[in-house]
Motif scaffolding. Structure first.
Motif, PDB file in Angstrom:
ATOM      1  N   GLU A   1       0.920  -1.313   0.062  1.00  0.00           N
ATOM      2  CA  GLU A   1       0.016   0.003  -0.151  1.00  0.00           C
ATOM      3  C   GLU A   1       0.958   1.293   0.020  1.00  0.00           C
ATOM      4  OE1 GLU A   1      -2.982   0.091   3.083  1.00  0.00           O
ATOM      5  OE2 GLU A   1      -3.659  -2.044   2.707  1.00  0.00           O
TER       6      GLU A   1
ATOM      7  N   LYS B   1       0.532  -3.089  -4.415  1.00  0.00           N
ATOM      8  CA  LYS B   1      -1.009  -3.499  -4.900  1.00  0.00           C
ATOM      9  C   LYS B   1      -2.006  -2.521  -4.861  1.00  0.00           C
ATOM     10  CE  LYS B   1      -0.506  -8.488  -3.281  1.00  0.00           C
ATOM     11  NZ  LYS B   1      -1.162  -9.693  -2.606  1.00  0.00           N
ATOM     12  N   GLN B   2      -1.866  -1.484  -4.080  1.00  0.00           N
ATOM     13  CA  GLN B   2      -2.837  -0.478  -3.990  1.00  0.00           C
ATOM     14  C   GLN B   2      -2.150   0.944  -3.859  1.00  0.00           C
ATOM     15  OE1 GLN B   2      -5.780  -0.719  -0.774  1.00  0.00           O
ATOM     16  NE2 GLN B   2      -5.571  -3.007  -0.639  1.00  0.00           N
TER      17      GLN B   2
ATOM     18  N   ASN C   1      -2.406   5.224  -3.912  1.00  0.00           N
ATOM     19  CA  ASN C   1      -3.446   6.353  -3.899  1.00  0.00           C
ATOM     20  C   ASN C   1      -2.507   7.778  -3.993  1.00  0.00           C
ATOM     21  OD1 ASN C   1      -5.045   8.373  -2.865  1.00  0.00           O
ATOM     22  ND2 ASN C   1      -5.932   7.247  -1.425  1.00  0.00           N
TER      23      ASN C   1
ATOM     24  N   ASN D   1      -3.318  -3.660  -8.254  1.00  0.00           N
ATOM     25  CA  ASN D   1      -4.673  -4.039  -8.894  1.00  0.00           C
ATOM     26  C   ASN D   1      -5.883  -2.997  -8.429  1.00  0.00           C
ATOM     27  OD1 ASN D   1      -5.422  -4.558  -6.029  1.00  0.00           O
ATOM     28  ND2 ASN D   1      -4.901  -6.623  -6.328  1.00  0.00           N
ATOM     29  N   HIS D   2      -5.244  -1.894  -7.607  1.00  0.00           N
ATOM     30  CA  HIS D   2      -6.382  -1.076  -7.123  1.00  0.00           C
ATOM     31  C   HIS D   2      -5.618   0.348  -7.098  1.00  0.00           C
ATOM     32  CE1 HIS D   2      -9.678   0.327  -4.539  1.00  0.00           C
ATOM     33  NE2 HIS D   2      -9.034   1.243  -4.104  1.00  0.00           N
TER      34      HIS D   2
ATOM     35  N   GLU E   1      -6.309   4.603  -6.851  1.00  0.00           N
ATOM     36  CA  GLU E   1      -7.267   5.877  -6.396  1.00  0.00           C
ATOM     37  C   GLU E   1      -6.337   6.781  -6.850  1.00  0.00           C
ATOM     38  OE1 GLU E   1      -8.973   5.854  -2.442  1.00  0.00           O
ATOM     39  OE2 GLU E   1      -8.991   3.708  -2.347  1.00  0.00           O
TER      40      GLU E   1
ATOM     41  N   LEU F   1      -3.835  -4.003 -13.556  1.00  0.00           N
ATOM     42  CA  LEU F   1      -4.960  -2.959 -12.622  1.00  0.00           C
ATOM     43  C   LEU F   1      -6.403  -3.512 -12.883  1.00  0.00           C
ATOM     44  CD1 LEU F   1      -5.203  -0.456 -10.826  1.00  0.00           C
ATOM     45  CD2 LEU F   1      -5.554   0.639 -13.110  1.00  0.00           C
ATOM     46  N   GLU F   2      -7.035  -3.779 -11.992  1.00  0.00           N
ATOM     47  CA  GLU F   2      -8.438  -4.355 -11.894  1.00  0.00           C
ATOM     48  C   GLU F   2      -9.583  -3.117 -11.546  1.00  0.00           C
ATOM     49  OE1 GLU F   2      -8.886  -7.901  -9.726  1.00  0.00           O
ATOM     50  OE2 GLU F   2      -7.601  -8.978 -11.101  1.00  0.00           O
ATOM     51  N   ASN F   3      -9.255  -2.184 -10.845  1.00  0.00           N
ATOM     52  CA  ASN F   3     -10.105  -1.317 -10.078  1.00  0.00           C
ATOM     53  C   ASN F   3      -9.695   0.013  -9.965  1.00  0.00           C
ATOM     54  OD1 ASN F   3     -12.581  -0.716  -8.888  1.00  0.00           O
ATOM     55  ND2 ASN F   3     -11.636  -0.678  -7.006  1.00  0.00           N
TER      56      ASN F   3
END
Length: 446
Positions: free
Chosen positions: A274, A304-305, A307, A332-333, A335, A358-360
């Motif tokens: 993250e 993985k995430q 922002n 994969n996530h 923002e 990337l999925e979302n």
């Protein structure tokens, strides 16, 4: 069967007829002041508050005198009395919010000792700021509680949150061995580089550290094999060249929110999944600061995430861009705070190129209030050819239906491969809000 149960219910039942477990659950939502007052309801209610595993003493919820005046003496008497009446049973949380003055030093010392040694609190929260409005006309703004860190040696505190205190560390901090402490949050606390080192060495099982509005650090080094989460917020000093070096091989999450370190060093972080960065755009130098932080991703390829803001176009044109071989294969996530101008789309295209799995993607609209920069020719046509082979869902926040936003939606529809839906949240107008619009069953690209 449900109707039968209702038929046989006693219409004369009251709260007193409920089991103690339910009443105690209700009281967990009350500040301790209100929970104590329920003891006046009836004999059954009298001892209930003293069985709670949460104690929340909130000065801002304390009733004002008539006429309104400083009622800290009455608040201190209430806390004293409550702790005297409270059995010495372990609790999960001791929380205190109070406007400190030196004349209350002995009171606060006794409250902290009681929470740590007698009540064996697992979480200790002390907030001596509350809100700026409490300090505007109060001389106590210059008074700070000197937190006796050594008192933790006699307790079982796992989570420590301190706001606006002086921090006194024992000379033999490294030998304290506070093995119970796993999470620490410090807000408005003066810290030297040595203080940070000593805190980590004295808390060998510390896994989470958050520093907010702290100052005094110049060349901060955080080295720990146990650390899993780091968060830094509003740490800046325009007059000094402060730096931060992080060597935490098991770090899972890191966040920078408006931090102006001039140098960032992150040792190889294979466990980091993250990553978050947020900077208030003021001048051109903020782009450079953002780029230096984002460059840390090269030491954390398994994120993985993610922002962050979409200033990716600035990174493409910076003097020190990411290496050409760099990829975020595990991302994969995402923002992203972004606009939808040509420059924004070029930056987004470049980021998508680095994120093949990337999925979302969640996009929060912001107006950068900046003109489109000069886009390198090799990236100029990227917005029309987004690479998003694994993208399943896109959420657009604060959508106002501008031509740029509509163009972006069309690009998504045109080049989607496995995209399942686009969720659009329209911007609120006055008191009027809109339900999200879902564009689903996106046809696959042929």
């Amino acid at each position: 069967m449900e109707a039968t149960a209702i038929t046989h219910r006693n219409p004369n039942q009251t709260l007193n007829d409920l089991p103690d477990e339910i009443l105690l659950h209700i009281l967990t939502f009350f500040p301790t002041l209100d929970a104590v007052q329920t003891s006046l309801i009836s004999r059954k209610w009298r001892p209930l508050w003293s069985r709670l595993r949460f104690l929340r003493f909130s000065y801002e919820h304390f009733p004002l005198n008539d006429p309104p005046s400083d009622n800290r003496d009455f608040f201190a008497e209430f806390v004293d009395r409550a702790l005297i009446l409270r059995p010495h049973h372990p609790i999960d949380l001791f929380s205190l919010s109070f406007i400190y003055h030196h004349r209350f030093g002995l009171h606060v010392d006794s409250w902290v000792r009681s929470a740590v040694t007698h009540l064996r609190a697992r979480e200790l929260h002390l907030d001596f700021f509350i809100d700026r409005e409490y300090h505007q006309t109060d001389e106590s703004f210059n008074h700070k509680y000197d937190f006796p860190f050594a008192v933790l040696r006699n307790g079982a505190v796992a989570v420590l949150k301190l706001t606006r205190v002086e921090l006194t560390l024992p000379a033999s901090m490294a030998a304290m061995g506070l093995v119970s402490l796993s999470s620490m949050y410090l807000d408005e606390v003066y810290l030297t580089d040595q203080n940070v080192t000593d805190l980590i060495s004295g808390c060998p099982n510390l896994e989470e550290l958050e520093l907010q509005h702290c100052w005094g650090m110049e060349k901060m080094k955080i080295r720990s094999k146990k650390m899993k989460k780091l968060a830094f917020a509003y740490i800046y000093d325009s007059e000094s060249r402060n730096s931060i070096e992080i060597d935490c091989p098991n770090l899972c999450s890191i966040s920078f929110d408006n931090c102006s370190f001039t140098q960032f060093v992150l040792k190889y972080a294979p466990a980091l999944v993250e990553f978050s960065v947020s900077i208030v755009q003021i001048e051109e130098q903020d782009y450079d600061l953002w780029c230096r932080i984002v460059k840390l991703l090269e030491q954390a390829p398994y994120v993985k995430q993610l922002n962050l803001q979409n200033w990716w176009c600035k990174l493409l044109t910076s003097k020190d861009p990411l290496s050409k071989s760099f990829k975020l294969h595990n991302l994969n996530h995402l923002e992203l705070q972004t606009g939808y101008t040509h420059c924004d789309l070029v930056g987004l295209a470049a980021l998508l190129e680095l994120s093949p799995n990337l999925e979302n993607m969640i996009l929060d609209y912001v107006d950068n209030n900046a003109k489109d920069g000069i886009v390198p020719e090799e990236f100029s046509n990227k917005p029309d050819r987004f690479n998003m082979p694994s993208l399943k869902q896109v959420t657009m926040k604060s959508y106002s239906g501008t031509p740029d936003e509509a163009n972006f939606v069309n690009i998504l529809k045109k080049h989607a491969v496995v995209l399942e839906k686009i969720v659009i949240h329209h911007i609120e107008v006055g008191e009027k809000s809109f339900s999200p619009v879902v564009i689903s069953k996106i046809p696959c690209k042929v």
